[in-house]
Design a protein around this motif. Structure first.
Motif, PDB file in Angstrom:
ATOM      1  N   LEU A 161      30.092  11.509  48.666  1.00  0.00           N
ATOM      2  CA  LEU A 161      30.002  13.136  49.100  1.00  0.00           C
ATOM      3  C   LEU A 161      29.409  13.993  47.841  1.00  0.00           C
ATOM      4  O   LEU A 161      28.909  14.865  48.315  1.00  0.00           O
ATOM      5  CB  LEU A 161      31.583  13.395  49.396  1.00  0.00           C
ATOM      6  N   VAL A 162      29.666  13.539  46.688  1.00  0.00           N
ATOM      7  CA  VAL A 162      29.018  14.332  45.454  1.00  0.00           C
ATOM      8  C   VAL A 162      27.566  13.899  45.607  1.00  0.00           C
ATOM      9  O   VAL A 162      26.679  14.913  45.638  1.00  0.00           O
ATOM     10  CB  VAL A 162      29.631  13.750  44.181  1.00  0.00           C
ATOM     11  N   VAL A 163      27.106  12.769  45.966  1.00  0.00           N
ATOM     12  CA  VAL A 163      25.623  12.512  46.061  1.00  0.00           C
ATOM     13  C   VAL A 163      24.861  13.433  46.777  1.00  0.00           C
ATOM     14  O   VAL A 163      24.037  13.954  46.948  1.00  0.00           O
ATOM     15  CB  VAL A 163      25.444  10.993  46.215  1.00  0.00           C
ATOM     16  N   VAL A 164      25.579  13.324  48.376  1.00  0.00           N
ATOM     17  CA  VAL A 164      25.203  14.095  49.460  1.00  0.00           C
ATOM     18  C   VAL A 164      24.959  15.658  49.026  1.00  0.00           C
ATOM     19  O   VAL A 164      23.991  16.205  49.205  1.00  0.00           O
ATOM     20  CB  VAL A 164      25.975  14.128  50.525  1.00  0.00           C
ATOM     21  N   SER A 165      26.030  16.184  48.428  1.00  0.00           N
ATOM     22  CA  SER A 165      25.969  17.695  48.071  1.00  0.00           C
ATOM     23  C   SER A 165      25.011  17.712  47.137  1.00  0.00           C
ATOM     24  O   SER A 165      24.250  18.773  47.145  1.00  0.00           O
ATOM     25  CB  SER A 165      27.271  18.216  47.503  1.00  0.00           C
ATOM     26  N   LEU A 166      24.922  16.898  45.918  1.00  0.00           N
ATOM     27  CA  LEU A 166      23.980  17.050  44.918  1.00  0.00           C
ATOM     28  C   LEU A 166      22.482  16.920  45.329  1.00  0.00           C
ATOM     29  O   LEU A 166      21.768  17.903  44.997  1.00  0.00           O
ATOM     30  CB  LEU A 166      24.160  16.003  43.855  1.00  0.00           C
ATOM     31  N   SER A 167      22.133  15.935  46.453  1.00  0.00           N
ATOM     32  CA  SER A 167      20.652  15.999  46.817  1.00  0.00           C
ATOM     33  C   SER A 167      20.342  17.030  47.718  1.00  0.00           C
ATOM     34  O   SER A 167      19.313  17.672  47.708  1.00  0.00           O
ATOM     35  CB  SER A 167      20.728  14.670  47.493  1.00  0.00           C
TER      36      SER A 167
END
Lengths: 128, 130
Positions: B107-113
Protein backbone atom coordinates in the motif's frame (compact mmCIF):
# COMPACT_ATOMS: atom_id res chain seq x y z
CA UNK A 1 10.30 -46.59 -19.74
CA UNK A 2 13.36 -44.36 -19.78
CA UNK A 3 16.48 -46.18 -20.89
CA UNK A 4 18.75 -43.17 -20.49
CA UNK A 5 21.33 -43.23 -17.73
CA UNK A 6 20.92 -40.62 -14.97
CA UNK A 7 24.00 -38.83 -16.32
CA UNK A 8 22.64 -38.92 -19.85
CA UNK A 9 19.36 -37.27 -18.88
CA UNK A 10 21.12 -34.58 -16.82
CA UNK A 11 23.65 -33.57 -19.49
CA UNK A 12 22.83 -30.42 -21.40
CA UNK A 13 20.22 -29.28 -18.89
CA UNK A 14 22.44 -26.56 -17.44
CA UNK A 15 24.34 -26.52 -14.21
CA UNK A 16 24.11 -24.78 -10.89
CA UNK A 17 26.72 -22.39 -12.20
CA UNK A 18 24.69 -21.11 -15.16
CA UNK A 19 21.07 -21.59 -14.11
CA UNK A 20 21.07 -18.48 -11.95
CA UNK A 21 22.33 -16.27 -14.77
CA UNK A 22 18.88 -14.93 -15.67
CA UNK A 23 17.89 -14.29 -12.05
CA UNK A 24 21.19 -12.56 -11.30
CA UNK A 25 21.14 -10.45 -14.49
CA UNK A 26 17.61 -9.28 -13.74
CA UNK A 27 18.57 -8.16 -10.20
CA UNK A 28 21.87 -6.59 -11.19
CA UNK A 29 20.26 -4.52 -13.96
CA UNK A 30 17.44 -3.58 -11.57
CA UNK A 31 19.92 -2.22 -9.03
CA UNK A 32 21.77 -0.32 -11.79
CA UNK A 33 18.53 1.17 -13.08
CA UNK A 34 17.59 2.74 -9.73
CA UNK A 35 20.24 5.51 -9.83
CA UNK A 36 20.31 5.72 -13.65
CA UNK A 37 16.58 6.28 -14.12
CA UNK A 38 16.33 8.69 -11.17
CA UNK A 39 19.26 10.66 -12.64
CA UNK A 40 17.50 10.80 -16.01
CA UNK A 41 14.16 11.91 -14.54
CA UNK A 42 15.80 14.62 -12.40
CA UNK A 43 17.89 15.79 -15.38
CA UNK A 44 14.77 16.11 -17.55
CA UNK A 45 13.07 18.22 -14.88
CA UNK A 46 16.18 20.34 -14.36
CA UNK A 47 16.59 21.37 -18.00
CA UNK A 48 15.43 24.90 -18.82
CA UNK A 49 13.57 23.55 -21.86
CA UNK A 50 13.26 20.38 -23.89
CA UNK A 51 14.08 22.01 -27.24
CA UNK A 52 16.62 20.60 -29.70
CA UNK A 53 19.59 22.80 -28.73
CA UNK A 54 19.20 22.46 -24.97
CA UNK A 55 18.76 18.68 -25.08
CA UNK A 56 21.56 18.24 -27.66
CA UNK A 57 24.07 20.23 -25.60
CA UNK A 58 23.05 18.38 -22.46
CA UNK A 59 23.28 14.90 -24.03
CA UNK A 60 26.61 15.69 -25.71
CA UNK A 61 28.43 16.37 -22.43
CA UNK A 62 30.79 13.39 -21.92
CA UNK A 63 29.43 12.40 -18.51
CA UNK A 64 25.82 12.63 -19.72
CA UNK A 65 26.60 10.65 -22.89
CA UNK A 66 28.23 7.88 -20.84
CA UNK A 67 25.34 7.78 -18.35
CA UNK A 68 22.79 7.79 -21.19
CA UNK A 69 24.58 4.83 -22.82
CA UNK A 70 24.60 2.97 -19.52
CA UNK A 71 20.91 3.76 -19.08
CA UNK A 72 20.13 2.33 -22.52
CA UNK A 73 22.20 -0.81 -21.85
CA UNK A 74 20.72 -1.50 -18.40
CA UNK A 75 17.17 -0.67 -19.52
CA UNK A 76 17.27 -2.82 -22.65
CA UNK A 77 18.92 -5.73 -20.83
CA UNK A 78 16.36 -5.58 -18.01
CA UNK A 79 13.53 -5.34 -20.54
CA UNK A 80 14.90 -8.29 -22.55
CA UNK A 81 15.01 -10.52 -19.46
CA UNK A 82 11.61 -9.35 -18.20
CA UNK A 83 9.67 -9.74 -21.44
CA UNK A 84 11.33 -13.14 -21.93
CA UNK A 85 9.78 -14.38 -18.66
CA UNK A 86 6.39 -12.96 -19.62
CA UNK A 87 6.52 -14.77 -22.98
CA UNK A 88 7.68 -18.01 -21.35
CA UNK A 89 4.83 -17.83 -18.83
CA UNK A 90 1.92 -17.10 -21.15
CA UNK A 91 2.78 -18.67 -24.52
CA UNK A 92 2.29 -22.41 -24.31
CA UNK A 93 2.59 -23.47 -27.95
CA UNK A 94 6.24 -24.45 -28.48
CA UNK A 95 6.39 -23.08 -32.03
CA UNK A 96 4.98 -19.62 -31.41
CA UNK A 97 6.88 -19.39 -28.13
CA UNK A 98 10.16 -19.91 -29.99
CA UNK A 99 9.22 -17.30 -32.58
CA UNK A 100 8.23 -14.72 -29.95
CA UNK A 101 11.35 -15.36 -27.84
CA UNK A 102 13.58 -15.00 -30.90
CA UNK A 103 11.76 -11.81 -31.95
CA UNK A 104 12.06 -10.32 -28.45
CA UNK A 105 15.78 -11.09 -28.27
CA UNK A 106 16.52 -9.61 -31.70
CA UNK A 107 14.31 -6.56 -31.12
CA UNK A 108 16.17 -5.78 -27.91
CA UNK A 109 19.54 -6.07 -29.64
CA UNK A 110 18.32 -3.62 -32.30
CA UNK A 111 17.06 -1.27 -29.57
CA UNK A 112 20.39 -1.33 -27.72
CA UNK A 113 22.40 -0.73 -30.90
CA UNK A 114 20.13 2.13 -32.01
CA UNK A 115 20.19 3.79 -28.58
CA UNK A 116 23.94 3.59 -28.03
CA UNK A 117 24.79 4.65 -31.56
CA UNK A 118 22.41 7.64 -31.32
CA UNK A 119 24.11 8.81 -28.14
CA UNK A 120 27.48 8.39 -29.85
CA UNK A 121 26.32 10.47 -32.83
CA UNK A 122 24.93 13.22 -30.60
CA UNK A 123 28.09 13.36 -28.50
CA UNK A 124 30.51 13.47 -31.43
CA UNK A 125 28.49 15.93 -33.52
CA UNK A 126 27.96 18.67 -30.98
CA UNK A 127 31.12 17.93 -29.02
CA UNK A 128 33.88 20.46 -28.34
CA UNK B 1 0.96 -33.48 -30.47
CA UNK B 2 1.62 -33.18 -26.75
CA UNK B 3 -1.66 -31.45 -25.88
CA UNK B 4 -3.14 -34.13 -23.61
CA UNK B 5 -5.78 -32.74 -21.23
CA UNK B 6 -4.50 -33.81 -17.86
CA UNK B 7 -6.12 -32.64 -14.62
CA UNK B 8 -4.73 -29.29 -13.52
CA UNK B 9 -3.71 -28.23 -10.04
CA UNK B 10 -5.99 -25.63 -8.33
CA UNK B 11 -6.00 -22.69 -10.67
CA UNK B 12 -6.19 -18.92 -10.28
CA UNK B 13 -9.94 -18.75 -9.72
CA UNK B 14 -9.86 -20.65 -6.43
CA UNK B 15 -7.84 -17.90 -4.77
CA UNK B 16 -9.32 -14.73 -3.28
CA UNK B 17 -8.16 -11.56 -4.97
CA UNK B 18 -5.76 -9.78 -2.60
CA UNK B 19 -3.36 -6.83 -2.44
CA UNK B 20 -0.28 -9.01 -2.96
CA UNK B 21 -1.31 -10.66 -6.22
CA UNK B 22 -2.87 -7.45 -7.59
CA UNK B 23 0.40 -5.58 -7.12
CA UNK B 24 2.33 -8.53 -8.51
CA UNK B 25 0.43 -8.52 -11.79
CA UNK B 26 0.60 -4.71 -11.86
CA UNK B 27 4.40 -5.02 -11.60
CA UNK B 28 4.35 -7.19 -14.71
CA UNK B 29 1.96 -4.94 -16.59
CA UNK B 30 3.96 -1.79 -15.82
CA UNK B 31 7.11 -3.71 -16.81
CA UNK B 32 5.67 -4.51 -20.23
CA UNK B 33 4.46 -0.91 -20.59
CA UNK B 34 7.96 0.33 -19.76
CA UNK B 35 9.46 -2.02 -22.35
CA UNK B 36 7.33 -0.18 -24.91
CA UNK B 37 8.49 3.04 -23.23
CA UNK B 38 12.07 1.96 -23.88
CA UNK B 39 11.27 2.01 -27.60
CA UNK B 40 10.02 5.58 -27.16
CA UNK B 41 13.18 6.56 -25.26
CA UNK B 42 15.43 5.14 -27.98
CA UNK B 43 13.21 6.81 -30.59
CA UNK B 44 13.70 10.11 -28.77
CA UNK B 45 17.50 9.63 -28.85
CA UNK B 46 17.32 8.62 -32.53
CA UNK B 47 15.33 11.75 -33.38
CA UNK B 48 17.84 13.85 -31.47
CA UNK B 49 20.68 12.24 -33.40
CA UNK B 50 18.88 12.65 -36.72
CA UNK B 51 18.66 16.41 -36.35
CA UNK B 52 16.50 19.39 -35.50
CA UNK B 53 13.63 18.67 -37.87
CA UNK B 54 12.97 15.13 -36.69
CA UNK B 55 13.39 16.11 -33.04
CA UNK B 56 10.87 18.91 -33.42
CA UNK B 57 8.45 16.51 -35.11
CA UNK B 58 8.69 14.01 -32.23
CA UNK B 59 8.43 16.79 -29.62
CA UNK B 60 5.20 17.99 -31.22
CA UNK B 61 3.86 14.44 -31.27
CA UNK B 62 4.68 14.03 -27.57
CA UNK B 63 3.15 17.34 -26.55
CA UNK B 64 -0.16 16.45 -28.21
CA UNK B 65 -3.02 14.91 -26.24
CA UNK B 66 -2.15 11.27 -26.98
CA UNK B 67 1.53 11.98 -26.43
CA UNK B 68 0.92 13.54 -23.03
CA UNK B 69 -1.40 10.67 -22.08
CA UNK B 70 1.30 8.16 -23.00
CA UNK B 71 3.93 10.09 -21.02
CA UNK B 72 1.60 10.24 -18.01
CA UNK B 73 1.07 6.48 -18.22
CA UNK B 74 4.78 5.78 -18.62
CA UNK B 75 5.70 8.07 -15.73
CA UNK B 76 3.29 6.28 -13.38
CA UNK B 77 4.47 2.89 -14.67
CA UNK B 78 8.05 4.00 -14.03
CA UNK B 79 7.48 5.21 -10.47
CA UNK B 80 5.41 2.16 -9.60
CA UNK B 81 7.88 -0.31 -11.10
CA UNK B 82 10.75 1.52 -9.37
CA UNK B 83 9.12 1.51 -5.90
CA UNK B 84 7.75 -2.01 -6.18
CA UNK B 85 11.04 -3.18 -7.68
CA UNK B 86 12.85 -2.01 -4.56
CA UNK B 87 10.23 -3.93 -2.54
CA UNK B 88 11.05 -7.02 -4.60
CA UNK B 89 14.80 -6.52 -4.11
CA UNK B 90 14.23 -6.33 -0.33
CA UNK B 91 12.40 -9.67 -0.53
CA UNK B 92 15.36 -11.13 -2.41
CA UNK B 93 17.57 -10.42 0.58
CA UNK B 94 14.83 -11.79 2.87
CA UNK B 95 13.58 -8.47 4.25
CA UNK B 96 9.91 -7.57 4.76
CA UNK B 97 8.56 -10.93 3.68
CA UNK B 98 6.09 -11.19 6.57
CA UNK B 99 2.49 -11.38 5.27
CA UNK B 100 1.13 -8.36 7.13
CA UNK B 101 4.18 -6.22 6.51
CA UNK B 102 4.16 -7.13 2.81
CA UNK B 103 0.55 -5.96 2.57
CA UNK B 104 1.43 -2.64 4.22
CA UNK B 105 4.54 -2.09 2.12
CA UNK B 106 2.42 -2.76 -0.95
CA UNK B 107 0.00 0.00 0.00
CA UNK B 108 2.94 2.32 0.72
CA UNK B 109 4.34 1.54 -2.75
CA UNK B 110 1.03 2.43 -4.45
CA UNK B 111 0.63 5.71 -2.53
CA UNK B 112 4.26 6.65 -3.07
CA UNK B 113 4.12 6.03 -6.81
CA UNK B 114 0.95 8.12 -7.19
CA UNK B 115 2.58 10.89 -5.14
CA UNK B 116 5.84 10.79 -7.11
CA UNK B 117 3.96 10.84 -10.43
CA UNK B 118 1.97 13.88 -9.29
CA UNK B 119 5.09 15.65 -8.00
CA UNK B 120 6.94 14.92 -11.26
CA UNK B 121 4.19 16.46 -13.37
CA UNK B 122 3.73 19.48 -11.10
CA UNK B 123 7.45 20.28 -11.41
CA UNK B 124 7.45 19.52 -15.15
CA UNK B 125 4.45 21.72 -15.92
CA UNK B 126 5.41 24.64 -13.68
CA UNK B 127 8.71 24.96 -15.51
CA UNK B 128 11.74 23.22 -14.10
CA UNK B 129 13.10 22.47 -10.65
CA UNK B 130 16.37 24.33 -11.17
Amino acid sequence: MNLKSPLGSALGQGSANSGTEHFWGQRLSAVALVPLTIWFAVALLGMPGLDYYTVSAWAAAPLHAILLSLLVIALVYHSALGTQVVAEDYIHTPGSRLVVLAFLRLAHIVLAAAGIFSVFLIATRAGA
Amino acid sequence: MSQISRPLSPHLQVYRWAVSNTLSILHRMTGVALSIGAIALVGWLLALAAGQASFLQLSELLSGFIGQLLLLGWSFAFFYHLCNGIRHLAWDIDRGFDKHFARKSGLVVVSLSVLLTAAFWVVALTGGAA
